[in-house]
Scaffold this motif. Structure first.
Motif, PDB file in Angstrom:
ATOM      1  N   THR A 192       0.854  -1.180   0.000  1.00 12.96           N
ATOM      2  CA  THR A 192       0.000   0.000   0.000  1.00 12.96           C
ATOM      3  C   THR A 192       0.896   1.239   0.000  1.00 12.96           C
ATOM      4  O   THR A 192       2.010   1.216   0.515  1.00 12.96           O
ATOM      5  CB  THR A 192      -0.939   0.060   1.220  1.00 12.96           C
ATOM      6  OG1 THR A 192      -0.197   0.310   2.411  1.00 12.96           O
ATOM      7  CG2 THR A 192      -1.741  -1.227   1.355  1.00 12.96           C
ATOM      8  N   GLU A 199     -10.466  -3.978  -1.526  1.00 12.49           N
ATOM      9  CA  GLU A 199      -9.875  -4.373  -2.811  1.00 12.49           C
ATOM     10  C   GLU A 199      -8.919  -5.554  -2.622  1.00 12.49           C
ATOM     11  O   GLU A 199      -8.938  -6.514  -3.408  1.00 12.49           O
ATOM     12  CB  GLU A 199      -9.130  -3.188  -3.423  1.00 12.49           C
ATOM     13  CG  GLU A 199      -8.557  -3.481  -4.810  1.00 12.49           C
ATOM     14  CD  GLU A 199      -7.877  -2.268  -5.433  1.00 12.49           C
ATOM     15  OE1 GLU A 199      -7.125  -2.466  -6.413  1.00 12.49           O
ATOM     16  OE2 GLU A 199      -8.089  -1.138  -4.955  1.00 12.49           O
ATOM     17  N   ILE A 251      -1.478  -0.880  -4.102  1.00 14.63           N
ATOM     18  CA  ILE A 251      -2.799  -0.284  -3.897  1.00 14.63           C
ATOM     19  C   ILE A 251      -2.686   0.995  -3.076  1.00 14.63           C
ATOM     20  O   ILE A 251      -1.994   1.028  -2.053  1.00 14.63           O
ATOM     21  CB  ILE A 251      -3.724  -1.301  -3.181  1.00 14.63           C
ATOM     22  CG1 ILE A 251      -4.010  -2.490  -4.112  1.00 14.63           C
ATOM     23  CG2 ILE A 251      -5.024  -0.641  -2.730  1.00 14.63           C
ATOM     24  CD1 ILE A 251      -4.786  -3.611  -3.480  1.00 14.63           C
ATOM     25  N   ALA A 277      -9.081   0.261   0.336  1.00  9.81           N
ATOM     26  CA  ALA A 277      -7.865  -0.493   0.029  1.00  9.81           C
ATOM     27  C   ALA A 277      -7.977  -1.945   0.481  1.00  9.81           C
ATOM     28  O   ALA A 277      -7.677  -2.875  -0.291  1.00  9.81           O
ATOM     29  CB  ALA A 277      -6.656   0.173   0.695  1.00  9.81           C
TER      30      ALA A 277
END
Length: 257
Positions: free
Chosen positions: A40, A80, A64, A77
């Motif tokens: 992330t 997903e 992401i 996030a």
């Protein structure tokens, strides 16, 4: 025999800024043991640096966007990630930030806004990430966060970040108590001084490096690799009986008077 048992496990790594980041060292170890690494990032510039690192090292990973100061962004996030991978087996939380003036000014001059920002980014983000990931950690797993000795001792120039790290360690223990029933372990790694982007913001960093070399039982500073090795162990079933702990990787410096 794969003693670490992390092959094909889905591990989320939060907080890679560049190749000196502790989080990047951990990610490299995870790639080496066959884990599926999901990164992330907060800002587009971080994504660009991260994608360049992945390309340079021939790593394939999902990247992401996740702004840890936004509940909506965190939820999006991890939704997903959960929808794409099904199960999350581990999280590396290596996220911390404070405003520069709150590190350089006297602690007495810490602003309300600066204090809140450091706490939100560096401590609450662990709780928020754990909450968002929890529905997808259906097979148990491990969460590891990064802390520092400034959480329990006064270190020159660490200021509001030390207070935030103290809150982070307390949050880690309360999370460990809360979600242990779901077979999810939560621990913290207290790394010694490593030359990272974040460390450059601490005015006394070079002094700290020299003091560790003089004082620590091992008479040396630690490396990114040493922090990464222990973090991977804490993500693996090898540490299945350990939760709620702060583990020091600092050449023994923290034990000295």
């Amino acid at each position: 025999m794969d003693i670490l048992q992390l092959e094909n496990k889905n591990i989320v790594v939060m907080g890679v800024a560049n190749d000196r980041s502790i989080a990047w060292g951990i990610a490299k170890k995870l790639f080496a043991v066959g884990a599926n690494v999901i990164f992330t990032y907060r800002q587009e510039r971080s994504a660009k640096k991260l994608n360049l690192l992945l390309e340079k090292n021939n790593y394939k990973a999902t990247v992401i966007q996740c702004d840890v100061n936004s509940d909506e962004s965190i939820a999006t996030a991890f939704t997903e990630i959960g929808e794409k991978f099904g199960t999350i087996h581990g999280i590396v939380h290596s996220v911390a930030h404070a405003r520069a003036e709150d590190l350089h000014n006297r602690f007495l001059e810490t602003s309300r806004e600066g204090y809140a920002f450091a706490q939100d980014t560096s401590a609450y983000s662990l709780i928020a990430a754990a909450k968002a990931a929890h529905p997808y950690m259906t097979e148990g797993g491990a969460i590891v966060t990064m802390t520092y000795l400034g959480a329990e001792r006064v270190l020159d120039g660490y200021n509001v970040m030390g207070v935030a790290k103290a809150a982070l360690e307390a949050a880690m223990r309360y999370l460990a108590a809360d979600i242990g029933q779901d077979n999810i372990r939560v621990n913290a790694i207290s790394a010694g001084a490593v030359r990272t982007l974040a460390a450059k913001g601490v005015p006394s960093f070079n002094t700290i490096l020299h003091k560790i070399e003089e004082t620590a039982p091992l008479k040396r500073n630690i490396s990114q690799d040493e922090v990464a090795d222990m973090t991977v162990v804490m993500l693996s079933p090898l540490s299945r009986g350990v939760t709620g702990e702060t583990i020091y990787i600092d050449s023994g410096y923290h034990i000295m008077g």
